[in-house]
Design a protein around this motif. Sequence first.
Motif, PDB file in Angstrom:
ATOM      1  N   UNK A 169       0.830  -1.210   0.000  1.00 43.07           N
ATOM      2  CA  UNK A 169       0.000   0.000   0.000  1.00 43.07           C
ATOM      3  C   UNK A 169       0.861   1.255   0.000  1.00 43.07           C
ATOM      4  N   UNK A 170       1.973   1.224   0.750  1.00 43.89           N
ATOM      5  CA  UNK A 170       2.851   2.391   0.811  1.00 43.89           C
ATOM      6  C   UNK A 170       3.478   2.680  -0.546  1.00 43.89           C
ATOM      7  N   UNK A 171       3.902   1.635  -1.257  1.00 39.71           N
ATOM      8  CA  UNK A 171       4.484   1.838  -2.587  1.00 39.71           C
ATOM      9  C   UNK A 171       3.417   2.337  -3.557  1.00 39.71           C
ATOM     10  N   UNK A 172       2.219   1.769  -3.478  1.00 37.49           N
ATOM     11  CA  UNK A 172       1.144   2.183  -4.388  1.00 37.49           C
ATOM     12  C   UNK A 172       0.751   3.642  -4.169  1.00 37.49           C
ATOM     13  N   UNK A 173       0.855   4.131  -2.935  1.00 38.60           N
ATOM     14  CA  UNK A 173       0.470   5.512  -2.626  1.00 38.60           C
ATOM     15  C   UNK A 173       1.618   6.504  -2.799  1.00 38.60           C
ATOM     16  N   UNK A 174       2.820   6.004  -3.063  1.00 36.17           N
ATOM     17  CA  UNK A 174       3.998   6.860  -3.203  1.00 36.17           C
ATOM     18  C   UNK A 174       4.147   7.320  -4.650  1.00 36.17           C
ATOM     19  N   UNK A 175       5.087   8.207  -4.935  1.00 35.18           N
ATOM     20  CA  UNK A 175       5.341   8.615  -6.326  1.00 35.18           C
ATOM     21  C   UNK A 175       5.994   7.519  -7.164  1.00 35.18           C
ATOM     22  N   UNK A 176       6.413   6.427  -6.552  1.00 38.97           N
ATOM     23  CA  UNK A 176       7.076   5.344  -7.279  1.00 38.97           C
ATOM     24  C   UNK A 176       6.109   4.681  -8.254  1.00 38.97           C
ATOM     25  N   UNK A 177       6.632   4.269  -9.408  1.00 34.92           N
ATOM     26  CA  UNK A 177       5.811   3.600 -10.425  1.00 34.92           C
ATOM     27  C   UNK A 177       6.469   2.268 -10.806  1.00 34.92           C
ATOM     28  N   UNK A 178       6.321   1.237  -9.992  1.00 31.58           N
ATOM     29  CA  UNK A 178       6.972  -0.039 -10.285  1.00 31.58           C
ATOM     30  C   UNK A 178       6.376  -0.719 -11.515  1.00 31.58           C
ATOM     31  N   UNK A 179       7.218  -1.460 -12.220  1.00 33.01           N
ATOM     32  CA  UNK A 179       6.726  -2.278 -13.334  1.00 33.01           C
ATOM     33  C   UNK A 179       5.856  -3.411 -12.820  1.00 33.01           C
ATOM     34  N   UNK A 180       6.299  -4.038 -11.742  1.00 30.33           N
ATOM     35  CA  UNK A 180       5.563  -5.154 -11.146  1.00 30.33           C
ATOM     36  C   UNK A 180       5.478  -4.927  -9.648  1.00 30.33           C
ATOM     37  N   UNK A 181       4.441  -5.494  -9.042  1.00 28.87           N
ATOM     38  CA  UNK A 181       4.270  -5.411  -7.597  1.00 28.87           C
ATOM     39  C   UNK A 181       3.450  -6.616  -7.167  1.00 28.87           C
ATOM     40  N   UNK A 182       4.118  -7.608  -6.581  1.00 24.42           N
ATOM     41  CA  UNK A 182       3.465  -8.870  -6.236  1.00 24.42           C
ATOM     42  C   UNK A 182       3.727  -9.220  -4.787  1.00 24.42           C
ATOM     43  N   UNK A 183       2.718  -9.772  -4.129  1.00 29.23           N
ATOM     44  CA  UNK A 183       2.845 -10.263  -2.761  1.00 29.23           C
ATOM     45  C   UNK A 183       2.693 -11.776  -2.787  1.00 29.23           C
ATOM     46  N   UNK A 184       3.658 -12.476  -2.187  1.00 27.95           N
ATOM     47  CA  UNK A 184       3.688 -13.934  -2.201  1.00 27.95           C
ATOM     48  C   UNK A 184       3.502 -14.465  -0.785  1.00 27.95           C
ATOM     49  N   UNK A 185       2.691 -15.509  -0.654  1.00 31.42           N
ATOM     50  CA  UNK A 185       2.556 -16.188   0.625  1.00 31.42           C
ATOM     51  C   UNK A 185       3.745 -17.126   0.844  1.00 31.42           C
ATOM     52  N   UNK A 186       3.963 -17.580   2.082  1.00 26.76           N
ATOM     53  CA  UNK A 186       5.052 -18.529   2.327  1.00 26.76           C
ATOM     54  C   UNK A 186       4.944 -19.798   1.477  1.00 26.76           C
ATOM     55  N   UNK A 187       3.707 -20.230   1.165  1.00 30.19           N
ATOM     56  CA  UNK A 187       3.547 -21.434   0.348  1.00 30.19           C
ATOM     57  C   UNK A 187       4.123 -21.265  -1.041  1.00 30.19           C
TER      58      UNK A 187
END
Length: 474
Positions: free
Chosen positions: A235-253
């Motif tokens: 959420x912090x990256x999405x609300x910042x001026x940063x514009x990532x190419x990819x943004x993924x969250x992975x579970x431990x599995x």
Amino acid sequence: MTNASANLAARLESLIGASQVAAGPSVCADYAVDAILPSAVAKPASAEEVAAIVRFAALEKLAIVPCGNRTKLRIGMPPSRYDLALDMTGLSQIAHYDPGDLTLSVDAGLPIAKLNALLFEHKQFLPLLVPWYSRSTIGGTIASGIDSPLRQFYGTARDFLLGAEFVDGAGKLCKSGGRVVKNVTGYDLHKLLIGSLGSLAVVTRLNFRTFPAPPASRGFVASFPTQEGALTLGSAIAESPLSPLTLDILSPGLAHVFATRTPATPEVAVFSDENRGAHQFSLPPVGDWFRPREWQLCAAFDGTPEVLERYARDPTRLAEQSRATSTTILDDSTRPSVWGRLRESLSMLLEASPATVIFKLSVLPAQHAALFSTLHKIAERSGLPHALVARASGTPYFALLPAGNDADSIRRLNEVASSIFQLCAKENASAILLWCPTALKRAINIWGPPRPDLVLQRRLKSAFDPRNILAPPA
């Protein structure tokens, strides 16, 4: 070969030639859909041949399943009928490409990796980095509706598909949209083909907007003991001026799958800072900086050296504020080990279990924390290993990974699937089963409970395919 298969093959040969038709059992087995085999395989070489085959099938009331390199034939319900496999890989030309105008018109059977290799010569690319990337065709990718990690920055195919040429269920050659970004050619009917699984029309050619290839890129990985930290950083990256190419969250599995497995699909170089002239290779293993027992946030950035320096600094600061246990900046040598696995995450999950089930969920990001916790509890109650990736901070894919494909596993999968569909209905979200064993498809509707627009969908199917011969649903 049965008499019916031989007769069908002989009549198809009169339409498109003997070299483009096959009907042997071993060949037809390669085109099976949920253990259902066609009687023959036709490989047309032009849109006109596709139209002739569809008109023949409509006259003879034969069911057709269009396909490319068959990496995604398991998506969807089994067809109610399946007489003819229509192999579209014979249509593989670039009909139009204007690098200055960033527009492209390409046949449906061309592999995406081969297309991007040509576009990279002009420092451009098409941001469809989908699972089975080295094998997937452009038409199959559109028909399956599968997205890629790059949807965070570039969106999905819906955002840059400009037009299409296709053959409807009556065998008519049709067009929708155009070749330019701004056009006034009427309704965007070509957008309906995205995710249609070949049930509305046979796609023969597609028009796209292309994009400048990233000049240089870096990766970023942050590890967290709980999902809350990863979601907070996302959420912090999405609300910042940063514009990532990819943004993924992975579970431990899923992190464990990444740490212990390599994709079975041969790997090819993807971006301009990689050696595209090299032969196919395997992804390198992840390093000890990747923690398979924790939640991971993975991002990628591109730009000039100055921009990349900021992207290395700011996400690290935000990760520390979110209580990350570790952060790592990935360079050209380490970035493919994670980035390639993110692209191939769905194919790797299917390889991880003989009865993998993968849900695609549509839910607001604000609901992710509660949803992830509930999904974990549902899977834990069933005793099934599970994995999750939230792509572009908004589209979660949830997988169940049973150890076997026996009756007990199918029963437990059925119970979990029913619980997830009920959960989504209650939370004003939606879920579909992208992949699951054929036995589970016989027990549950993979599309979930009937939707209010079901009548409209059936009218749409009837308008495109009045005789119900294109991938007829069960």
